[in-house]
Design an enzyme around this catalytic site. Structure first.
Site, short mmCIF file in Angstrom:
data_model
loop_
_atom_site.label_atom_id
_atom_site.label_comp_id
_atom_site.label_asym_id
_atom_site.label_seq_id
_atom_site.Cartn_x
_atom_site.Cartn_y
_atom_site.Cartn_z
N ASN A 155 174.32 108.56 -53.31
CA ASN A 155 175.25 107.74 -52.50
C ASN A 155 174.52 106.14 -52.72
O ASN A 155 175.06 105.24 -51.92
CB ASN A 155 175.05 108.11 -50.98
CG ASN A 155 175.56 109.52 -50.80
OD1 ASN A 155 176.71 109.58 -51.39
ND2 ASN A 155 175.06 110.27 -50.05
N HIS A 157 171.61 105.08 -51.85
CA HIS A 157 170.69 104.38 -50.84
C HIS A 157 169.36 105.32 -51.20
O HIS A 157 169.34 106.43 -51.66
CB HIS A 157 170.96 104.28 -49.52
CG HIS A 157 171.42 105.83 -48.90
ND1 HIS A 157 172.42 105.77 -48.20
CD2 HIS A 157 170.64 106.73 -48.97
CE1 HIS A 157 172.67 106.91 -47.71
NE2 HIS A 157 171.46 107.73 -48.27
N CYS A 192 168.22 101.83 -46.81
CA CYS A 192 167.48 100.77 -47.73
C CYS A 192 168.31 101.04 -49.10
O CYS A 192 168.39 102.04 -49.71
CB CYS A 192 166.26 101.17 -47.82
SG CYS A 192 165.05 100.34 -49.17
#
Length: 257
Positions: A155, A157, A192
């Site tokens: 995904n 991240h 993040c």
């Protein structure tokens, strides 16, 4: 995480996302972790065979709890117990989502109400403090942490496991050398991404802050973007290393090994 994905696959619920069910994939929803608690009873040694059990349960209206129980395959001795809470996020908007009834219908039949970490055990685990930076305690900081390509999941991240390595980046080496991790609680606040730059802060408290092998130690941790936004808050407890090779080989980030 591998055991969790195997669980989803064997249940016939693996869609085209990272652990997402078919109904989640239709709605562009993904799972994100919001909290993890773990208790380490002892560490396995080289060539030990371990067994990992995992199951899921409801967590409020829109969450799912996933627990793990890791044991020595031959003796049955508990190695680690862990619990986590997962919520849904829209992959495009990056906003949290309510759990659709169709998704609940998919995963609900697989819910198991037993808990790896009892409510009493969970209450004894210290929660991450709102104020990690405390001038009264000894503090350590590591700046300039950046994700590598291999740290990203499908995904795009950073995988939640990477955060644990970053948290330990600012833990003093004297603690890592003479103590082993006994428990950890992580609260995930913000995702993040690939271009993020982070800093890791550790606030050491307890009977000793110089890594003495005779004392238990508690640490509060904060992982934040250098812009100031909090990514993860955590609390760890450490006990003196035990004899007979039950060390903490698994505690160091790969880069430090």
């Amino acid at each position: 995480q591998e055991t969790a994905l195997n669980h989803v696959k064997t249940a016939g619920l693996l869609g085209d996302g990272f652990g997402a069910t078919p109904e989640m994939s239709k709605r562009n929803l993904i799972w994100v972790v919001s909290k993890i608690q773990l208790l380490v009873e002892h560490y396995p040694s080289w060539e030990d065979m371990v067994q990992v059990d995992t199951w899921v349960a409801s967590a409020g209206k829109n969450g799912m709890r996933r627990d793990w129980h890791i044991r020595d395959y031959n003796s049955g001795r508990t190695i680690l117990k862990a619990t986590s809470v997962w919520v849904m996020m829209n992959k495009t908007t990056r906003r949290l989502s309510k759990m659709p009834d169709e998704v609940r219908g998919e995963i609900g039949p697989h819910f198991n109400d037993r808990s790896a970490i009892t409510e009493e055990q969970g209450e004894k685990l210290a929660k991450p403090r709102n104020k990690v930076v405390d001038p009264a305690n000894k503090q350590f900081i590591r700046k300039g942490l950046t994700p590598k390509w291999g740290d990203l999941d499908v995904n795009q991240h950073v995988n939640n496991v990477k955060y644990i390595g970053w948290i330990l980046e600012s833990a003093p080496i004297s603690i890592l050398e003479k103590h082993e991790l006994a428990s950890m609680t992580l609260d995930y606040r913000k995702e993040c991404c690939r271009d993020s730059v982070l800093q890791s802060l550790t606030n050491v408290s307890g009977e000793c802050v110089d890594g003495s092998p005779d004392s238990a130690i508690q640490c509060d941790h904060l992982l934040q973007l250098e812009s100031g936004a909090d990514v993860v808050k955590a609390h760890t407890t450490w006990r003196p290393k035990r004899a007979h090779g039950e060390g903490n080989l698994g505690l160091f980030p790969v880069e430090s090994a």
